[in-house]
Scaffold this motif. Structure first.
Motif, PDB file in Angstrom:
ATOM      1  N   LYS A 138      -5.482   2.204 -11.522  1.00  0.00           N
ATOM      2  CA  LYS A 138      -4.085   2.198 -11.989  1.00  0.00           C
ATOM      3  C   LYS A 138      -4.008   1.629 -13.406  1.00  0.00           C
ATOM      4  CE  LYS A 138      -1.295   3.303  -8.367  1.00  0.00           C
ATOM      5  NZ  LYS A 138      -2.270   3.989  -7.546  1.00  0.00           N
ATOM      6  N   TYR A 152      -7.817   7.643  -8.816  1.00  0.00           N
ATOM      7  CA  TYR A 152      -6.883   6.903  -7.955  1.00  0.00           C
ATOM      8  C   TYR A 152      -7.435   6.789  -6.534  1.00  0.00           C
ATOM      9  CZ  TYR A 152      -2.879   6.888 -11.222  1.00  0.00           C
ATOM     10  OH  TYR A 152      -2.034   6.666 -12.264  1.00  0.00           O
ATOM     11  N   ARG A 153      -7.947   7.910  -6.008  1.00  0.00           N
ATOM     12  CA  ARG A 153      -8.400   7.896  -4.614  1.00  0.00           C
ATOM     13  C   ARG A 153      -9.597   6.964  -4.430  1.00  0.00           C
ATOM     14  NH1 ARG A 153      -4.499   9.148  -1.296  1.00  0.00           N
ATOM     15  NH2 ARG A 153      -6.030   9.051   0.361  1.00  0.00           N
ATOM     16  N   SER A 173      -9.795  -2.215  -6.546  1.00  0.00           N
ATOM     17  CA  SER A 173      -8.679  -1.288  -6.285  1.00  0.00           C
ATOM     18  C   SER A 173      -7.662  -1.282  -7.418  1.00  0.00           C
ATOM     19  CB  SER A 173      -8.004  -1.625  -4.953  1.00  0.00           C
ATOM     20  OG  SER A 173      -7.574  -2.953  -4.958  1.00  0.00           O
ATOM     21  N   CYS A 230     -10.203   4.222  -6.026  1.00  0.00           N
ATOM     22  CA  CYS A 230      -9.752   2.830  -5.973  1.00  0.00           C
ATOM     23  C   CYS A 230      -8.813   2.584  -4.790  1.00  0.00           C
ATOM     24  CB  CYS A 230      -9.090   2.463  -7.295  1.00  0.00           C
ATOM     25  SG  CYS A 230     -10.325   2.356  -8.579  1.00  0.00           S
ATOM     26  N   ASP A 231      -8.050   3.601  -4.398  1.00  0.00           N
ATOM     27  CA  ASP A 231      -7.189   3.437  -3.224  1.00  0.00           C
ATOM     28  C   ASP A 231      -8.031   3.202  -1.967  1.00  0.00           C
ATOM     29  OD1 ASP A 231      -5.124   3.798  -4.875  1.00  0.00           O
ATOM     30  OD2 ASP A 231      -4.412   5.700  -4.059  1.00  0.00           O
ATOM     31  N   TRP A 239       2.082   1.666  -3.475  1.00  0.00           N
ATOM     32  CA  TRP A 239       0.907   1.947  -4.322  1.00  0.00           C
ATOM     33  C   TRP A 239       0.522   3.419  -4.238  1.00  0.00           C
ATOM     34  CZ3 TRP A 239      -1.393  -1.772  -7.377  1.00  0.00           C
ATOM     35  CH2 TRP A 239      -2.652  -1.501  -7.890  1.00  0.00           C
ATOM     36  N   GLU A 240       0.497   3.945  -3.010  1.00  0.00           N
ATOM     37  CA  GLU A 240       0.137   5.357  -2.798  1.00  0.00           C
ATOM     38  C   GLU A 240       1.172   6.284  -3.433  1.00  0.00           C
ATOM     39  OE1 GLU A 240      -3.121   5.777  -1.677  1.00  0.00           O
ATOM     40  OE2 GLU A 240      -2.533   6.869   0.114  1.00  0.00           O
ATOM     41  N   PHE A 263       0.825  -1.212   0.000  1.00  0.00           N
ATOM     42  CA  PHE A 263       0.000   0.000   0.000  1.00  0.00           C
ATOM     43  C   PHE A 263       0.863   1.268   0.000  1.00  0.00           C
ATOM     44  CE2 PHE A 263      -2.838   3.145   2.077  1.00  0.00           C
ATOM     45  CZ  PHE A 263      -3.787   3.194   1.084  1.00  0.00           C
ATOM     46  N   GLY A 299       0.902   6.483  -7.124  1.00  0.00           N
ATOM     47  CA  GLY A 299      -0.227   7.343  -7.492  1.00  0.00           C
ATOM     48  C   GLY A 299       0.148   8.815  -7.450  1.00  0.00           C
TER      49      GLY A 299
END
Lengths: 433, 344
Positions: free
Chosen positions: A229, A180-181, A225, A183-184, A149-150, A146, A153
């Motif tokens: 991306k 992005y947010r 999620s 799916c995050d 991943w963040e 994570f 993004g």
């Protein structure tokens, strides 16, 4: 004795240091010279390449999959945030891909960013993106994944908005961030659910937890999620806009590397949800729908970079279908080959016309001809025209998102604000509102 | 003319002294354990806000703020009230939506720096902390659960408001209020939640201070700014730009800041108690990030406009102080265990 742990941790630290130095110098307002920034990025790319090679050699010498667990960064009342790294076929395949493509990006960016305003910012973002991609690929549990991943993004969004004076770039970067947010949030919820329901958040333990009641739900959230991306439906409208970023070099990063993180995440977590119909069906259907959608829309795009973005989206859809069918090795090979092809195409996109004209197989009299074949025979000329017009308008996906999600959300909070102002009388002293 | 100038200088000096006094009172709130002393400090801070509200705008009493402040004070003095009354007083005192209107009315009457102090000092969290510390069993678990949901809902409303607000300080204010509602919701989620709430509180106070200071400095230098248009200040105010972007990303929970770990810890504490509250929390955190980025783009990007006048530069001591604060926040993000009291 140099152990695998030393190589991995030393490599990550060595790759982090140039990045940190560039970031710190930007923050304190003492920017590096252009040459120093280039050298830092170059050094980082070299370190990543050498460490990737060392890890692959160690893996093939018979060490097999290895899990490296470091000391927890945070512990509180039974909760623990522990950095865990996993070295196996899947992680090393992606690590090698990043290491190779990063070299290419750095090599091509040097002339492209010579004397360009904000060059150090570019080098910093590209270096941080490479490091984040490494973190994602080497992650051994959902927490480390994570973090990477963040960061991927935010780096992608910042690269899209690199040309700050260009309003379209900045607006597109905000749009990308919104997708992005969304799916995050799904990934964050999946991570929390994994911690809460499964005995361990380590990927090596996922196969043992496949029978858990929560596995199907977590799998569905992980599929959700991954959508932003990889620009899969319905989260696809941002990708062609991301091409506003600087030159081909950054387009490679989000056009050829970070878009593959979606399938990569699914491959990594597949042991958990493989047995469940819901995530597999969602993955397959979304992939199929995106492949059809992107193929149709891509044919209507007038510029090379956008057409490439849709072509990438379509291939990613096919990879999703392969994953849903349980063809992991094929999906991994497809992912690698596709990333390589797109890297080459993005690099050549700016000289496409020249390539065409210089190609002896095509010749100098290039003509775009309508090819009436099986497709027209199947759908008929009128329906074909309608599909073409719909594809030109991206099947009204943007309008649909605006009407069903964005506008109602903003209208709701706008109404709350108006009620507030009615109760208190106006927006207040000296307010711009 | 000379007299007017002297008057303005005297006013400015007076406002600065008042601000320091307010900061001192807010600091005192955080140091007291005894409920009576805390109630006295709360009332003193309330009296300061009333004084400043009357001094800044009109001599009329800020009634809504008085009601809100009184509700907060009541819980400290009468902890044996029925559960519903305690919960209502705490919610109103902490400015939960729609009771945030008393805070909003205060914003309209206080000077910008003074309201920023009220937001950054987080007196409501100090009040709740003091109350829970002094009367550990006063709130029953069911009441706490209800309060927790109310605070998450309030956080959601505030982050939604941050998306539609146009004035930079108001956008940041809404994000800070949303974060502080999340802090309180987390604090009600057992010991893990309290550890997480402490981390998020430190991050909210530190980042809030830096971001509000930058917004205030931008207003001083460039006049009224609007989040609905683009001001392209990245080239004109490059140092403030860098600090704003780094501090903002860490503030909304990007890896690298303490808020990242705090939010992660809070989610885990919360999910065991309420799935709906956890979902609300996650959505609010997502909205906050979008609101911050929208504000950043509005302030610092866009087609470069040559200013009609040469704006004065930011004093170097301010830049140094803000840079040190941002570096400290980043350091806490790299070593989050520093903020946890009971590890293991």
């Amino acid at each position: 004795m140099i152990t695998l742990e030393t190589v991995l941790i030393g490599g990550l630290l060595a790759a982090f240091l140039p990045c940190a130095a560039m970031g710190l110098s930007l923050l304190i307002g003492a920017p590096m010279s252009e040459r120093r920034s280039q050298q830092s990025a170059h050094a980082q790319a070299l370190v990543l390449f050498v460490v990737a090679a060392a890890l692959i050699v160690a893996h093939f010498r018979g060490d097999g999959p290895r899990e490296l667990r470091l000391a927890p960064l945070l512990e509180a009342h039974g909760y623990s945030w522990t950095p865990v790294f996993l070295l196996d076929r899947l992680s090393l395949a992606y690590v090698a891909l990043v290491a190779l493509v990063h070299q290419v990006v750095v090599r091509f960016s040097i002339p492209a960013f010579h004397r360009e305003s904000g060059a150090q910012r570019y080098w910093f973002l590209v270096s941080l993106l490479a490091l984040s991609l490494w973190l994602v690929s080497l992650a051994g549990n959902i927490d480390v994944l994570f973090v990477g991943w963040e960061l991927v993004g935010v780096c992608s969004v910042s690269l899209i908005a690199f040309f700050r004076h260009n309003l379209r770039s900045t607006e597109n970067s905000l749009r990308a961030l919104v997708y992005y947010r969304c799916c995050d949030a799904a990934m964050l919820f999946a991570a929390v659910w994994i911690h809460h329901e499964l005995p361990s958040s380590d990927f090596t333990q996922f196969a043992n937890a496949a029978g858990s009641k929560a596995a199907a739900g977590i799998g569905a959230l992980l599929v959700l999620s991954s959508l932003a991306k990889s620009a899969q439906l319905p989260m696809s409208p941002w990708l062609h806009r991301a091409m506003e970023g600087p030159a081909t070099s950054s387009a490679i990063f989000y056009g050829a590397l970070s878009v593959h993180l979606g399938p990569w995440l699914l491959l990594r977590t597949q042991p958990l949800w493989d047995e469940h119909l819901l995530p597999r069906a969602a993955c397959g259907l979304i992939g199929l729908a995106t492949a059809v959608y992107a193929s149709l829309v891509g044919r209507t795009r007038p510029d090379a970079k956008t057409a490439l973005a849709y072509a990438a989206m379509a291939q990613l859809g096919v990879i999703y279908v392969e994953i849903a069918l349980g063809l992991e090795t094929l999906a991994l090979v497809h992912l690698w080959a596709h990333a390589g092809l797109r890297t080459w195409q993005f690099l050549r996109s700016s000289s496409l016309i020249q390539d065409f004209q210089a190609n002896p197989l095509v010749g100098a009299d290039v003509r775009l001809r309508a090819r009436a074949g099986l497709w027209r025979a199947l759908v008929g000329a009128q329906l074909e025209r309608r599909i073409y017009l719909a594809a030109m308008r991206l099947f009204w996906l943007d309008a649909l998102h605006w009407r069903t999600v964005a506008r109602p959300t903003l209208a709701l909070f706008g109404w709350v604000q108006r009620v507030e102002e009615r109760v208190l009388g106006g927006a207040g002293r000296g307010s711009a509102e | 003319m000379q007299e007017q100038l002297e008057l303005t200088v005297r006013d400015q000096r007076g406002a600065r002294i008042a601000l320091v006094l307010g900061a001192a009172l807010a600091a005192v709130l955080w140091t007291l354990d005894d409920p009576l002393e805390l109630a006295a400090a709360w009332l003193a801070f309330g009296a300061w806000t009333v004084w400043r509200a009357r001094a800044s705008t009109s001599p009329q009493l800020p009634l809504l703020a008085l009601v809100g402040g009184a509700c907060g004070g009541v819980v400290l003095l009468a902890p044996h009230l029925p559960q519903w009354a305690l919960a209502a007083c705490l919610a109103i005192g902490a400015g939960v939506a729609p009771a945030h209107l008393w805070l909003e009315s205060l914003r309209r009457r206080l000077a910008r720096d003074e309201f920023a102090l009220v937001l950054v000092a987080q007196p409501f969290v100090a009040l709740l902390h003091g109350f829970v510390h002094a009367y550990p069993g006063a709130l029953e678990p069911q009441t706490l659960e209800v309060l927790q949901r109310v605070f998450v809902a309030s956080a959601l409303i505030q982050s939604g408001l941050a998306l539609v607000r146009r004035e930079p300080e108001r956008v940041l204010g809404a994000v800070i209020q949303s974060q502080s509602a999340l802090v309180i919701a987390g604090a009600a989620a057992g010991e893990t939640g309290w550890e997480a709430a402490r981390m998020l509180l430190v991050s909210t106070m530190g980042s809030g201070l830096v971001l509000m200071s930058i917004a205030s400095e931008l207003r001083r230098r460039f006049g009224a700014l609007d989040a609905a248009s683009h001001h392209a200040l990245a080239k004109t105010a490059p140092k403030l730009h860098r600090l704003f972007v780094v501090c903002g990303w860490t503030f909304v929970g990007l890896p690298g800041g303490a808020a990242f770990f705090a939010e992660d810890l809070l989610f885990h504490a919360l999910v065991g108690q309420s799935v709906a509250a956890t979902v609300g929390f996650i959505v609010a955190a997502g909205f906050n990030a979008i609101a911050f980025y929208r504000l950043y783009l509005a302030l610092f990007t866009g087609p470069t406009v040559r200013p009609a006048y040469a704006p004065s530069a930011t004093a170097s001591w301010k830049i140094v102080a803000l840079t040190l604060a941002v570096l400290a926040l980043l350091a806490l993000g790299l070593a989050p265990s520093l903020l946890v009291q009971h590890s293991g």
